[in-house]
Design a protein around this motif. Structure first.
Motif, short mmCIF file in Angstrom:
data_model
loop_
_atom_site.label_atom_id
_atom_site.label_comp_id
_atom_site.label_asym_id
_atom_site.label_seq_id
_atom_site.Cartn_x
_atom_site.Cartn_y
_atom_site.Cartn_z
N PHE A 1 0.91 -1.38 0.12
CA PHE A 1 0.02 0.14 0.07
C PHE A 1 0.79 1.35 0.07
O PHE A 1 0.63 2.25 -0.76
N GLU A 2 1.88 1.24 0.95
CA GLU A 2 2.71 2.56 0.90
C GLU A 2 3.52 2.82 -0.43
O GLU A 2 3.52 3.77 -0.88
N ALA A 3 3.83 1.58 -1.05
CA ALA A 3 4.44 1.82 -2.38
C ALA A 3 3.46 2.43 -3.50
O ALA A 3 3.82 3.41 -4.35
N LEU A 4 2.24 1.85 -3.26
CA LEU A 4 1.32 2.13 -4.30
C LEU A 4 0.96 3.74 -4.13
O LEU A 4 0.80 4.53 -4.98
N GLU A 5 0.85 3.93 -2.68
CA GLU A 5 0.46 5.49 -2.44
C GLU A 5 1.60 6.35 -2.92
O GLU A 5 1.14 7.55 -3.50
N LEU B 1 11.80 4.98 -3.92
CA LEU B 1 10.72 4.07 -3.47
C LEU B 1 11.01 3.41 -2.21
O LEU B 1 10.29 3.10 -1.44
N THR B 2 12.37 2.68 -2.35
CA THR B 2 12.86 2.22 -1.19
C THR B 2 12.65 3.09 0.10
O THR B 2 12.64 2.68 1.29
N GLU B 3 13.19 4.38 -0.19
CA GLU B 3 13.28 5.21 0.90
C GLU B 3 11.69 5.52 1.60
O GLU B 3 11.52 5.58 2.65
N ALA B 4 10.76 5.45 0.64
CA ALA B 4 9.38 5.84 1.02
C ALA B 4 8.82 4.54 1.69
O ALA B 4 7.68 5.14 2.65
N VAL B 5 9.20 3.35 1.19
CA VAL B 5 8.52 2.35 2.04
C VAL B 5 9.23 1.62 3.30
O VAL B 5 8.81 0.79 3.95
N ALA C 1 -3.85 -1.16 -13.13
CA ALA C 1 -4.20 -1.83 -12.17
C ALA C 1 -3.78 -1.48 -10.69
O ALA C 1 -4.78 -1.76 -9.71
N GLY C 2 -2.67 -1.07 -10.76
CA GLY C 2 -2.17 -0.76 -9.43
C GLY C 2 -2.79 0.53 -8.93
O GLY C 2 -2.98 0.64 -7.73
N ARG C 3 -3.19 1.48 -9.95
CA ARG C 3 -3.86 2.65 -9.71
C ARG C 3 -5.23 2.41 -9.26
O ARG C 3 -5.45 3.04 -8.06
N GLN C 4 -5.84 1.43 -9.72
CA GLN C 4 -7.29 0.90 -9.12
C GLN C 4 -7.21 0.29 -7.94
O GLN C 4 -7.66 0.70 -6.99
N ARG C 5 -6.10 -0.58 -7.50
CA ARG C 5 -5.94 -1.17 -6.46
C ARG C 5 -5.71 -0.14 -5.28
O ARG C 5 -6.34 -0.13 -4.16
#
Length: 136
Positions: free
Chosen positions: A53-57, A72-76, A115-119
């Motif tokens: 979820f954090e990666a998708l956000e 992305l590594t830093e964000a999650v 699909a990622g945006r929808q999830r």
């Protein structure tokens, strides 16, 4: 984001030390409670975990739905190897795709798929509701 910590050689008074440890344990307990509730609900309702979820956000709210792998590594808040495994799972599930940077072919971008945006859109209300219930 890592806090800068300056180690001090002077000992902390017993009372202050005990208070510091109590605050630390309370923080750990709250973190475990919130993360456990998030993990359970996101898995049950959307078949993703907190890190997914954090990666998708991060991707959904970032410029053009993509970012460099290191960002992305830093964000999650995962190690590089754990983040790489996360991206591989998300890529396998069709939520993200890896692309090369046109300016620097060594750099890898992680891009959100439709699909990622929808999830993300489906899971966001669940995540926010769990946060409100556990942190409110």
């Amino acid at each position: 984001m890592h806090a800068n910590v300056r180690l001090v050689s002077a000992s902390i008074a017993d009372g202050a030390d005990e208070q510091l440890l109590d605050e630390w344990h309370a923080l750990l307990a709250r973190h475990a409670t919130v993360c456990g509730a998030l993990e359970a609900e996101l898995r049950r309702r959307h078949d993703i975990g907190v890190s997914e979820f954090e990666a998708l956000e991060r991707l959904a709210t970032g410029p053009q739905g993509k970012c460099r792998g290191v960002e992305l590594t830093e964000a999650v808040h995962l190690s590089q190897s754990a983040a790489s495994r996360l991206v591989a799972r998300m890529e396998r599930d069709g939520l993200v795709e890896r692309t090369t940077c046109p300016d620097d072919r060594r750099a890898i971008f992680i891009a959100l798929t439709d699909a990622g945006r929808q999830r993300y859109r489906e899971a966001k209300p669940t995540q926010r509701a769990v946060l409100a219930a556990t942190m409110g």
